[in-house]
Design an enzyme around this catalytic site. Structure first.
Site, PDB file in Angstrom:
ATOM      1  N   GLY A 273      -5.113   0.605  21.845  1.00 33.88           N
ATOM      2  CA  GLY A 273      -6.040   0.747  22.960  1.00 33.88           C
ATOM      3  C   GLY A 273      -6.081   2.139  23.551  1.00 33.88           C
ATOM      4  O   GLY A 273      -7.156   2.686  23.844  1.00 33.88           O
TER       5      GLY A 273
ATOM      6  N   THR B 243      -6.824  -8.583  20.558  1.00 32.89           N
ATOM      7  CA  THR B 243      -8.218  -8.558  20.917  1.00 32.89           C
ATOM      8  C   THR B 243      -9.142  -9.404  20.030  1.00 32.89           C
ATOM      9  O   THR B 243      -8.977  -9.447  18.817  1.00 32.89           O
ATOM     10  CB  THR B 243      -8.709  -7.078  20.857  1.00 32.89           C
ATOM     11  OG1 THR B 243      -7.789  -6.277  21.561  1.00 32.89           O
ATOM     12  CG2 THR B 243     -10.081  -6.909  21.409  1.00 32.89           C
TER      13      THR B 243
ATOM     14  N   THR C 290     -11.065  -2.844  18.539  1.00 36.12           N
ATOM     15  CA  THR C 290      -9.737  -3.461  18.542  1.00 36.12           C
ATOM     16  C   THR C 290      -8.743  -2.501  17.898  1.00 36.12           C
ATOM     17  O   THR C 290      -9.093  -1.781  16.965  1.00 36.12           O
ATOM     18  CB  THR C 290      -9.746  -4.796  17.763  1.00 36.12           C
ATOM     19  OG1 THR C 290      -8.390  -5.189  17.502  1.00 36.12           O
ATOM     20  CG2 THR C 290     -10.485  -4.679  16.434  1.00 36.12           C
TER      21      THR C 290
ATOM     22  N   VAL D  37      -3.514  -1.306  31.181  1.00 44.30           N
ATOM     23  CA  VAL D  37      -4.839  -1.732  30.739  1.00 44.30           C
ATOM     24  C   VAL D  37      -5.234  -0.898  29.521  1.00 44.30           C
ATOM     25  O   VAL D  37      -5.081   0.327  29.528  1.00 44.30           O
ATOM     26  CB  VAL D  37      -5.876  -1.556  31.867  1.00 44.30           C
ATOM     27  CG1 VAL D  37      -7.292  -1.873  31.366  1.00 44.30           C
ATOM     28  CG2 VAL D  37      -5.522  -2.454  33.048  1.00 44.30           C
TER      29      VAL D  37
END
Lengths: 295, 295
Positions: A218, A165, A215, A194
């Site tokens: 996730g 990220t 970041t 995702v």
């Protein structure tokens, strides 16, 4: 949020929380130099009166146009060898937001997210999101464009996890905040997975008080509702330091590590992380940029 | 969150915030009866010691197995005439979460979300999410299964917007909270558009203090970070009434309407909405279920 007196603009960027692996050790100087370039460019834009959305999107686009970071051209690859990219942008003044997940073709996923900022839709996914971006004029590339030899080798070798990220938060001279984040996900992730980056309130957030880009792990940031939680604390009177520390505590409570950058409407900056490193930097009008790369 | 003394279980459900249109006027009794059936079934499960996740998923599955609501079999259709469905489930005790967006084949999208609850991934999208659900044993259907004559006619006629979304929040006898939400989206939406339902912290949330399921203008709930905001307020000491009212104020501030159901670890229930109606109901052990359908 236009005010009579102009604010001193601020820009803060990160290039992913993670380990201080071989890869980053070998590229420390390159990363340092590049992050300074990004801050110089974005600082110049903000000094010329560009808005926070344009500046944060520019910062993220620049970081996604080189192989140094896990976003855009440098994206980590999925288990099937393809690149799938996600991005989001949010404007604090009216909380307009645009986000995309599972893109395979947009050269700059953050530009695809920007296309949605003034749209009725906030989040679009998959091939439909790529088509929407194309219709908005976002440059399309075959997926192979993103499948770099470097990332192919990393996938094959089971290398260190990629620092995830890239992100930016900016405050412009009118006092508007914005946040932008872009990622290639986790190396070897199943297609269709995702993370927090494109989820407004998880990995990306901006309101009238604070702009945040996250970041790290996730799933943990999603389960912590990290960015929205920090923003709720700031709205309740917490400093950005205290609010972001509390958000990382929530991330830790569900077993995750990572970092975030946060910028308040008063120009206060926090850049905490619980991983060994998080390359990052900040720029305030009239002062030299500060960049931190190594452990 | 196991406690020595058993809690009195509670179940709360909603069948979407929206207008009191012709459709709902004609079906008021049917909807009332069906919501009571759901609460009876789910209440029975909770009394027998089933956990909050199983109960909330069962409630949402039941509501998605009839054409009365905009989820599963009753899903609104996209502009291309296909059904695209999203769902999420979250367990409060450890904040485990599973979510899916853009499904076209899973008969029960909430079951597809449930498959991810114990997985490393939290959110999966599109065809990959359908494949993952299939691999987990979730019944697959051709998309035509969901394209009912009723919804085809509504798409063609440009009928009243569908009341969005079904959801449930439950508290089990061990004191664990869970939330589940499922939706067919907005009638005529572009394929690939995703609303708040599958976004943890926007439309669905559960932690040790509160479980929340939202319905309404999805983009506004995303931009408000509605569920996570309400949960942050509850964590800070607000009642569920005050916290959910504040969340709807945030939704209104970005131009949206809708409602949400919230259930605290103490068994307190809030079911506010800013639309004309939100069919909803609640059940507490030892008391008859309460259901509200009309305006």
């Amino acid at each position: 949020m236009e005010t009579a007196t102009a604010c001193a603009p601020v820009a803060v960027i990160h290039a992913g929380a993670g380990t201080f692996g071989q890869d980053l050790r070998a590229q420390t100087e390159q990363v340092d130099r590049f992050l300074r370039e990004v801050l110089d460019r974005v600082g110049g834009m903000l000094e010329q009166g560009d808005d926070a959305v344009a500046a944060s999107v520019c910062a993220v686009s620049m970081m996604g146009s080189v192989e140094l970071f896990n976003a855009g051209l440098g994206s980590a690859l999925c288990s099937d060898g393809a690149a799938e990219m996600s991005a989001a942008v949010m404007r604090g003044s009216d909380r307009a937001a645009g986000a995309v997940a599972g893109l395979r073709n947009a050269e700059h996923p953050i530009s695809a997210a920007l296309c949605l900022l003034e749209d009725r839709q906030v989040l679009m996914i998959g091939a439909a999101a790529d088509r929407h971006a194309k219709a908005c004029g976002v440059q399309q590339r075959p997926n192979d464009f993103f499948v770099t030899p470097r990332q192919r080798a990393r996938l094959a070798a089971g290398a260190d996890p990629d620092r995830g990220t890239v992100g930016a938060v900016c405050l412009d001279s009118r006092g508007t905040l914005a946040a932008a984040t872009s990622t290639g996900g986790i190396r070897g992730q199943p297609p269709g997975r995702v993370g927090d980056t494109p989820l407004i309130g998880a990995g990306t957030w901006a309101d009238q008080n604070v702009a945040i880009s996250c970041t790290g792990d996730g799933e943990a940031f999603i389960r912590a509702g990290a960015a929205r939680y920090a923003a709720a604390l700031v709205a309740g009177g917490s400093s950005v330091d205290a609010a972001t520390a509390a958000a990382l505590t929530e991330v830790g409570a569900v077993g995750g590590h990572g970092g975030l950058i946060a910028l308040s409407a008063a120009g206060d900056v926090a850049m905490p992380f619980t991983t060994p490193v998080m390359p990052r930097g900040s720029w305030t009008a009239g002062r030299p940029a500060e960049v931190f790369v190594g452990g």
